[in-house]
Design an enzyme around this catalytic site. Structure first.
Site, PDB file in Angstrom:
ATOM      1  N   SER A 172       2.842   7.630   8.224  1.00 16.93           N
ATOM      2  CA  SER A 172       3.487   7.376   6.664  1.00 16.93           C
ATOM      3  C   SER A 172       3.121   9.110   6.118  1.00 16.93           C
ATOM      4  O   SER A 172       2.190   9.859   6.675  1.00 16.93           O
ATOM      5  CB  SER A 172       2.348   6.580   5.878  1.00 16.93           C
ATOM      6  OG  SER A 172       2.584   6.778   4.376  1.00 16.93           O
ATOM      7  N   TYR A 204      -5.950   3.471   3.554  1.00 13.47           N
ATOM      8  CA  TYR A 204      -4.587   3.580   4.202  1.00 13.47           C
ATOM      9  C   TYR A 204      -4.257   4.907   4.575  1.00 13.47           C
ATOM     10  O   TYR A 204      -3.893   5.145   5.705  1.00 13.47           O
ATOM     11  CB  TYR A 204      -3.606   3.079   2.860  1.00 13.47           C
ATOM     12  CG  TYR A 204      -2.272   2.934   3.476  1.00 13.47           C
ATOM     13  CD1 TYR A 204      -1.922   2.341   4.722  1.00 13.47           C
ATOM     14  CD2 TYR A 204      -1.272   3.545   2.811  1.00 13.47           C
ATOM     15  CE1 TYR A 204      -0.614   2.322   5.235  1.00 13.47           C
ATOM     16  CE2 TYR A 204      -0.027   3.510   3.299  1.00 13.47           C
ATOM     17  CZ  TYR A 204       0.279   2.932   4.486  1.00 13.47           C
ATOM     18  OH  TYR A 204       1.673   3.031   4.789  1.00 13.47           O
TER      19      TYR A 204
HETATM   20  P1  NAP Z   1       6.493  -4.813   5.807  1.00 13.17           P
HETATM   21  O1  NAP Z   1       7.783  -5.116   5.275  1.00 13.17           O
HETATM   22  O2  NAP Z   1       5.426  -5.342   5.205  1.00 13.17           O
HETATM   23  O3  NAP Z   1       6.569  -5.252   7.225  1.00 13.17           O
HETATM   24  C1  NAP Z   1       5.286  -5.008   8.041  1.00 13.17           C
HETATM   25  C2  NAP Z   1       5.615  -5.682   9.268  1.00 13.17           C
HETATM   26  O4  NAP Z   1       4.038  -5.870   9.814  1.00 13.17           O
HETATM   27  C3  NAP Z   1       5.685  -7.201   9.142  1.00 13.17           C
HETATM   28  O5  NAP Z   1       6.667  -7.601  10.159  1.00 13.17           O
HETATM   29  C4  NAP Z   1       4.516  -8.099   9.293  1.00 13.17           C
HETATM   30  O6  NAP Z   1       4.760  -9.305   9.817  1.00 13.17           O
HETATM   31  C5  NAP Z   1       3.856  -7.362  10.298  1.00 13.17           C
HETATM   32  N1  NAP Z   1       2.287  -7.541  10.099  1.00 13.17           N
HETATM   33  C6  NAP Z   1       1.626  -7.466   9.226  1.00 13.17           C
HETATM   34  N2  NAP Z   1       0.230  -7.636   9.644  1.00 13.17           N
HETATM   35  C7  NAP Z   1       0.290  -7.914  10.673  1.00 13.17           C
HETATM   36  C8  NAP Z   1      -0.720  -8.470  11.615  1.00 13.17           C
HETATM   37  N3  NAP Z   1      -2.011  -8.759  11.312  1.00 13.17           N
HETATM   38  N4  NAP Z   1      -0.393  -8.584  13.042  1.00 13.17           N
HETATM   39  C9  NAP Z   1       0.834  -8.417  13.341  1.00 13.17           C
HETATM   40  N5  NAP Z   1       2.026  -8.147  12.640  1.00 13.17           N
HETATM   41  C10 NAP Z   1       1.452  -7.806  11.064  1.00 13.17           C
HETATM   42  O7  NAP Z   1       6.411  -3.125   5.576  1.00 13.17           O
HETATM   43  P2  NAP Z   1       7.181  -2.033   6.190  1.00 13.17           P
HETATM   44  O8  NAP Z   1       7.612  -1.078   4.962  1.00 13.17           O
HETATM   45  O9  NAP Z   1       8.307  -2.608   7.018  1.00 13.17           O
HETATM   46  O10 NAP Z   1       5.833  -1.272   7.092  1.00 13.17           O
HETATM   47  C11 NAP Z   1       6.145  -0.888   8.520  1.00 13.17           C
HETATM   48  C12 NAP Z   1       5.331   0.356   8.794  1.00 13.17           C
HETATM   49  O11 NAP Z   1       5.674   1.429   7.990  1.00 13.17           O
HETATM   50  C13 NAP Z   1       3.834  -0.124   8.455  1.00 13.17           C
HETATM   51  O12 NAP Z   1       3.051   0.422   9.486  1.00 13.17           O
HETATM   52  C14 NAP Z   1       3.819   0.899   7.273  1.00 13.17           C
HETATM   53  O13 NAP Z   1       2.430   1.379   6.879  1.00 13.17           O
HETATM   54  C15 NAP Z   1       4.741   1.734   7.519  1.00 13.17           C
HETATM   55  N6  NAP Z   1       5.206   2.619   6.172  1.00 13.17           N
HETATM   56  C16 NAP Z   1       5.812   1.830   5.260  1.00 13.17           C
HETATM   57  C17 NAP Z   1       6.203   2.588   3.970  1.00 13.17           C
HETATM   58  C18 NAP Z   1       6.956   1.850   2.885  1.00 13.17           C
HETATM   59  O14 NAP Z   1       6.968   2.461   1.915  1.00 13.17           O
HETATM   60  N7  NAP Z   1       7.664   0.706   3.174  1.00 13.17           N
HETATM   61  C19 NAP Z   1       5.810   3.977   3.689  1.00 13.17           C
HETATM   62  C20 NAP Z   1       5.323   4.612   4.820  1.00 13.17           C
HETATM   63  C21 NAP Z   1       4.709   3.833   5.922  1.00 13.17           C
HETATM   64  P3  NAP Z   1       4.073 -10.845   9.548  1.00 13.17           P
HETATM   65  O15 NAP Z   1       3.624 -10.786   8.178  1.00 13.17           O
HETATM   66  O16 NAP Z   1       4.976 -11.751   9.977  1.00 13.17           O
HETATM   67  O17 NAP Z   1       2.861 -10.474  10.529  1.00 13.17           O
END
Ligand code: NAP
Length: 265
Positions: free
Chosen positions: A141, A154
């Site tokens: 991130s 985080y």
């Molecule tokens: P998201 O839509 O909330 O997706 C998160 C994913 O992780 C979901 O598939 C969730 O599925 C899974 N997950 C959560 N807890 C888990 C657990 N305990 N075990 C296994 N799977 C788990 O968020 P996203 O934005 O796609 O995030 C993906 C990555 O991008 C993350 O590492 C996040 O830190 C990073 N990121 C996101 C942003 C942003 O603005 N969105 C910015 C910077 C970085 P389940 O709930 O089905 O387990």
């Protein structure tokens, strides 16, 4: 189906960035192994991707913050010879300050963002080294560079992802194993609502779509870029940051304290 690029394992593939990686990587010719907790959502993604790409898509529901489940996924990575790509994407964020955060939630965040990513990497890297090929994509991130932006734990977990990836790239040089770290800025996914601040509350000018984010990350991967920050418009800023870091590298240890710390005689 023939002409596979091997199997890509994508964690956090039930929704958001991970589900988009699933679409894109299947279209590129990968078979998939999708991991997340929600079995029904994983099935939905798998069905959609199979229909659009014709590729083999398996799902493995697992809570990666749970040591028993995590060990099962590690075992899969250790024995499946078809895996050529690991996308460590599953992650949780937070927006509250330290004093307002729940320590158990912070600990669970570390378990997912740090421990799971580390253990899955350890499970696959020896096989990749033996084969002389393989790719690891770690989703970090921008808070790795700007930890003041959101919750500090985080930011700390994502600084770990960046530092761990930097060392991994360094140690794996010459082995044929490729490492990329992706640093998304604000991206329109469920992440924000789960972290306590719905994405609709953010200025739209700083929010990227998940599709644009993943497509840009894959351009970076294709070019062999190590750190990909799709939202950073002026890439020379990161180059300058990296140049400053490298300039310090050989000078960070010394037998004598720096002059500025000497007490007056
Ligand atoms: P998201 O839509 O909330 O997706 C998160 C994913 O992780 C979901 O598939 C969730 O599925 C899974 N997950 C959560 N807890 C888990 C657990 N305990 N075990 C296994 N799977 C788990 O968020 P996203 O934005 O796609 O995030 C993906 C990555 O991008 C993350 O590492 C996040 O830190 C990073 N990121 C996101 C942003 C942003 O603005 N969105 C910015 C910077 C970085 P389940 O709930 O089905 O387990």
């Amino acid at each position: 189906m023939t002409n596979t690029k091997g199997t890509a394992v994508i964690t956090g593939a039930s929704t958001g960035i991970g589900a988009i990686y699933a679409d894109r990587l299947a279209a590129e010719g990968y078979d998939l192994l999708l991991v997340a907790r929600s079995a029904d959502k994983l099935d939905g993604v798998a069905e959609r991707v199979r229909a659009s790409s014709g590729r083999k898509v398996d799902v493995f529901p697992a809570d990666l913050a749970n040591a028993v489940d995590l060990a099962k996924v590690e075992d899969l990575l250790k024995v499946n010879p078809d895996i050529t790509l690991l996308v460590n994407n599953a992650g949780l964020g937070g927006t509250l300050t330290l004093v307002n955060s729940d320590i158990e939630q912070m600990t669970a965040m570390i378990a997912l963002n740090v421990t799971a990513l580390t253990r899955l990497t350890y499970a696959i890297v020896p096989r990749f080294i033996l084969r002389g090929a393989g790719t690891i994509v770690n989703v970090g991130s921008i808070v790795a560079i700007n930890p003041e932006a959101l919750n500090g734990v985080y930011g700390g977990t994502k600084a770990f992802v960046l530092g761990f990836s930097q060392n991994l790239r360094h140690e794996l040089k010459g082995t044929g194993v490729n490492v990329q770290v992706v640093l998304p800025g604000a991206t329109a996914t469920d992440f924000w609502a789960i972290a306590g601040r719905p994405v609709e509350l953010l200025p739209s000018a700083i929010v990227m779509s998940g599709e644009d984010l993943v497509d840009a990350a894959l351009v970076g991967l294709e070019r062999g870029e190590f750190a990909t920050i799709p939202s950073l418009q002026d890439g020379s800023l990161f180059d300058a940051y990296e140049t400053a870091r490298r300039a310090m590298m050989g000078r960070l240890s010394s037998s004598t304290p720096a002059g500025r710390y000497r007490t007056a005689a």
